[in-house]
Design an enzyme around this catalytic site. Structure first.
Site, PDB file in Angstrom:
ATOM      1  CB  SER A  24      -0.814   0.056   1.199  1.00 40.81           C
ATOM      2  OG  SER A  24      -0.284   0.121   2.416  1.00 40.81           O
ATOM      3  CG  MET A 100       7.853  -7.076   6.420  1.00 37.28           C
ATOM      4  SD  MET A 100       7.630  -5.815   7.864  1.00 37.28           S
ATOM      5  CE  MET A 100       7.549  -6.816   9.271  1.00 37.28           C
ATOM      6  NE  ARG A 101      12.607 -11.572   4.520  1.00 39.22           N
ATOM      7  CZ  ARG A 101      12.038 -12.683   5.240  1.00 39.22           C
ATOM      8  NH1 ARG A 101      12.746 -12.667   6.273  1.00 39.22           N
ATOM      9  NH2 ARG A 101      11.269 -13.210   4.562  1.00 39.22           N
ATOM     10  CB  ILE A 102      17.737  -6.115   8.865  1.00 40.91           C
ATOM     11  CG1 ILE A 102      16.509  -5.780   9.902  1.00 40.91           C
ATOM     12  CG2 ILE A 102      18.825  -5.200   9.201  1.00 40.91           C
ATOM     13  CD1 ILE A 102      16.668  -6.581  11.305  1.00 40.91           C
ATOM     14  CG  HIS A 119       9.259   2.066  12.350  1.00 39.82           C
ATOM     15  ND1 HIS A 119       9.516   0.955  12.430  1.00 39.82           N
ATOM     16  CD2 HIS A 119       8.852   2.086  13.730  1.00 39.82           C
ATOM     17  CE1 HIS A 119       9.425   0.404  13.759  1.00 39.82           C
ATOM     18  NE2 HIS A 119       8.939   1.250  14.366  1.00 39.82           N
ATOM     19  CD  GLU A 152      27.146  -0.296   9.084  1.00 37.98           C
ATOM     20  OE1 GLU A 152      27.454  -0.930   9.689  1.00 37.98           O
ATOM     21  OE2 GLU A 152      27.730   0.383   7.968  1.00 37.98           O
ATOM     22  CB  VAL A 154      16.993  -2.451  13.453  1.00 42.68           C
ATOM     23  CG1 VAL A 154      15.412  -2.503  13.175  1.00 42.68           C
ATOM     24  CG2 VAL A 154      17.707  -3.649  13.025  1.00 42.68           C
ATOM     25  CG  ASP A 155      12.938   0.017  13.010  1.00 38.55           C
ATOM     26  OD1 ASP A 155      12.819   0.314  11.725  1.00 38.55           O
ATOM     27  OD2 ASP A 155      12.066  -0.937  13.458  1.00 38.55           O
TER      28      ASP A 155
END
Lengths: 219, 219
Positions: A24, A100-102, A119, A152, A154-155
């Site tokens: 979306s 959804m992958r890092i 996010h 490097e 996450v979020d």
């Protein structure tokens, strides 16, 4: 699956959009790209086959490729493959739209300050894959969305924009996520357009918005 | 220092306001108490002498006492003294209005679900004594304020209300804190009034707002 509809001749910045599901946020980028006149989606890359986002790419006549997470030995090789596909299509930025992958450090260095993630919380609150559920469980009255450059951790990278969303007393994860996505669909294209116009300057953890030399003029 | 102006005969819930400094949040509680008609400040308690908040109490004809942190051996004995003063004045709730000390578990248990704190960030982001500076350093675009019940963890208890505040590109800690305080001065009295009216129900980490039996009718 299809071939690129072609950025050649355009003065827009070519970007790749990475998805894992229904796409979306991809749709919001597709819908806004003509009006915003600054970026062009040259390829949609999914980490799995048979997701609705691939149909959206097809319907918009945008090239799409599957880089199937399950077929790779490591995060590094998977991330390298993503970057290879993006670069083959001429992308100069990556947008993670429900991806959804890092990505590996190597991938992040191949697109320095040019990977944008959205996010569903006001970072640094509620990082991770269950931001909406975690915010509800914590009992916050206000949550929101964050658009940020990927680093490097996450979020964690420098924040481009944020907007708050109030939690209603009768919210469940679905109803709250729906209102959050509504805001995402507005903020993400604006952030990508600002990036494409060269209006975002990263200075440590801070992102300055302002007119600078457009990326298009640097070509 | 002065004596209480008297809650006797009133149907309002008596509260104690704890301060450490200039007491601008105290002033907002003083200014709103007549209009809100639900709480009455029976004593202002400062953890140090000679702060502006004590003058504000005096000017409003509200009793005030100093419980000097530096004169106590431990957090426990200090917290016990705070509670003793509050109870001696008949307080049924404590409001931490810029109060910079952490109360003991024992104190929190003496006023279960009846200690309200205001914090200058959208918790759980940026707990601690430097919330505004930390938010600026992180580079957030949106921060805010949180009013919450106090539990045994710092800046952690069930959230009563939150409101977001946008960070401006040219903000420094002083300018951002000023806008945050403006919101605090609006939200804190409303939260205290809701508490006093018995309109806040704590259920685990969640605070439900809604009409229930007013505390005044339970007397």
């Amino acid at each position: 699956m299809t071939t690129t509809s072609g950025a050649s001749g355009s003065s827009r910045i070519p970007i790749a959009v990475l998805i894992s599901g229904n796409g979306s946020n991809l749709q919001s980028l597709v819908d806004a790209q003509e009006a915003l006149e600054s970026y062009e989606i040259v390829v949609v890359i999914s980490d799995r086959p048979d997701v609705q986002g691939l149909d959206r790419a097809h319907d918009a006549d945008i090239a799409s490729e599957v880089v199937d997470w399950n077929l790779f030995e490591s995060r590094v090789s998977f991330s390298d493959a993503i970057c290879d596909v993006a670069e083959r299509h001429g992308a100069r930025g990556l947008v993670l739209a429900g991806f959804m992958r890092i990505l590996s450090s190597n991938a992040i260095n191949r697109f320095t300050d040019a990977i944008i993630n959205v996010h569903p919380s006001l970072l640094p609150a509620f990082p991770g894959a269950h931001a909406v559920e975690n915010a509800l469980a914590y009992g916050v009255a206000t949550t929101g969305i964050t658009v940020h450059f990927v680093d490097e951790q996450v979020d964690h990278g420098p924040i481009i924009s944020q907007e708050s969303v109030m939690v209603r007393p009768d919210d469940d994860a679905a109803s709250l996520h729906s209102r959050i996505q509504h805001v995402e669909h507005r903020l993400l294209p604006l952030a990508v357009a600002a990036f494409a116009q060269g209006n975002l300057t990263v200075d440590g953890r801070h992102v300055r918005w302002g007119t600078s030399t457009p990326e298009t003029e640097k070509r």
